[in-house]
Design a protein around this motif. Sequence first.
Motif, PDB file in Angstrom:
ATOM      1  N   LEU A   1       0.921  -1.200  -0.081  1.00  0.00           N
ATOM      2  CA  LEU A   1      -0.047  -0.018   0.116  1.00  0.00           C
ATOM      3  C   LEU A   1       0.835   1.184   0.122  1.00  0.00           C
ATOM      4  O   LEU A   1       0.677   2.180   0.712  1.00  0.00           O
ATOM      5  N   ARG A   2       1.783   1.121  -0.759  1.00  0.00           N
ATOM      6  CA  ARG A   2       2.861   2.314  -0.831  1.00  0.00           C
ATOM      7  C   ARG A   2       2.040   3.614  -1.730  1.00  0.00           C
ATOM      8  O   ARG A   2       1.060   3.417  -2.372  1.00  0.00           O
ATOM      9  N   THR A   3       2.419   4.767  -1.295  1.00  0.00           N
ATOM     10  CA  THR A   3       1.686   5.955  -1.864  1.00  0.00           C
ATOM     11  C   THR A   3       2.237   5.814  -3.122  1.00  0.00           C
ATOM     12  O   THR A   3       3.416   5.940  -3.803  1.00  0.00           O
ATOM     13  N   PRO A   4       0.985   5.923  -4.196  1.00  0.00           N
ATOM     14  CA  PRO A   4       1.174   6.107  -5.592  1.00  0.00           C
ATOM     15  C   PRO A   4       2.026   7.245  -6.091  1.00  0.00           C
ATOM     16  O   PRO A   4       1.974   8.232  -5.388  1.00  0.00           O
ATOM     17  N   VAL A   5       2.701   7.100  -7.208  1.00  0.00           N
ATOM     18  CA  VAL A   5       3.321   8.124  -7.642  1.00  0.00           C
ATOM     19  C   VAL A   5       2.607   9.566  -7.896  1.00  0.00           C
ATOM     20  O   VAL A   5       2.732  10.675  -7.800  1.00  0.00           O
ATOM     21  N   TRP A   6       1.482   9.094  -8.743  1.00  0.00           N
ATOM     22  CA  TRP A   6       0.356  10.282  -9.078  1.00  0.00           C
ATOM     23  C   TRP A   6      -0.057  10.955  -7.729  1.00  0.00           C
ATOM     24  O   TRP A   6      -0.306  12.336  -7.991  1.00  0.00           O
ATOM     25  N   VAL A   7      -0.311  10.527  -6.462  1.00  0.00           N
ATOM     26  CA  VAL A   7      -0.572  10.955  -5.580  1.00  0.00           C
ATOM     27  C   VAL A   7       0.622  12.044  -4.889  1.00  0.00           C
ATOM     28  O   VAL A   7       0.301  13.407  -4.731  1.00  0.00           O
TER      29      VAL A   7
END
Length: 283
Positions: free
Chosen positions: A232-238
């Motif tokens: 559940l790593r923070t996505p790049v787009w966020v």
Amino acid sequence: MLITVKRMTVSQERSELNSERQIRVLFPFSSSSAMSSPAEFYHSLPPITKAYGTICVLATASYHLGLYHPIHIALLYGQVFYRFQVWRLLTNFFFLGPFSINFGIRLLMILRYGVQLESGPFDRRTADFLWMMIFGSFTLLVLSAIPVFWSPFLAVPLVFMLLYVWSREFPNAQINIYGLVALKAFYLPWAMLGLDVIFGSPLIPDLLGIIAGHLFYFLTVLHPLAGGKNILRTPVWVNKLVARWRIGARPISRGQPANDNNPQQQERNTGVAFRGRSYRLNG
């Protein structure tokens, strides 16, 4: 569901220290911010919590001004899929109900638990906090698609999810409920759930928040602690969204030299969505 601190006793030093500790836990704002003007207090709030709380207040104020009816923003899947009213998937998260004591309590919960999380564990990690809110919202939408869990408005479950995550981040915080029951913050979500049952409030919104909060906590803390992979790593787009809109503090870049004596800075550089750690509840 008001939470109060213990009354301080002047004669006993230990009781005074315990009371001061509880005040710091229950009121995350410093004494200087408490004495500041409302405008200064508002501008001192972290960005995501401030934005969400502001939209919730504006949504309720607009309702009282007669600008819309709640039925037009409620989560009605029939209207979403058959009439393509997709805005309902978002707008239902901003209606905490009409102005009332319950509305005030939910708003204070946002100010307390959201601020403590965003200014504490998620300090300088605005994208991670935003991703937690997005993941929680998506989880609530999926759960609400189950008929037994359906709720027309998911603002209260989202606030309760913040409460649950906060209780796991500060599990040993000593709090009082109505000045009658003292317990650790670890058990606060269940205590609030019990109070809602006693006062006749709906049970489903609280349960939805607990489920969403625990799912996030399990995927970001418990599963990695057990040797599993953090999925559940923070996505790049966020991260790009936060950087584009310049929301929050500037994150620590990978090229920036880290302070080896600062464990919090090392943990921020790991890039995980939530810092995993375990706690003892007996002290």
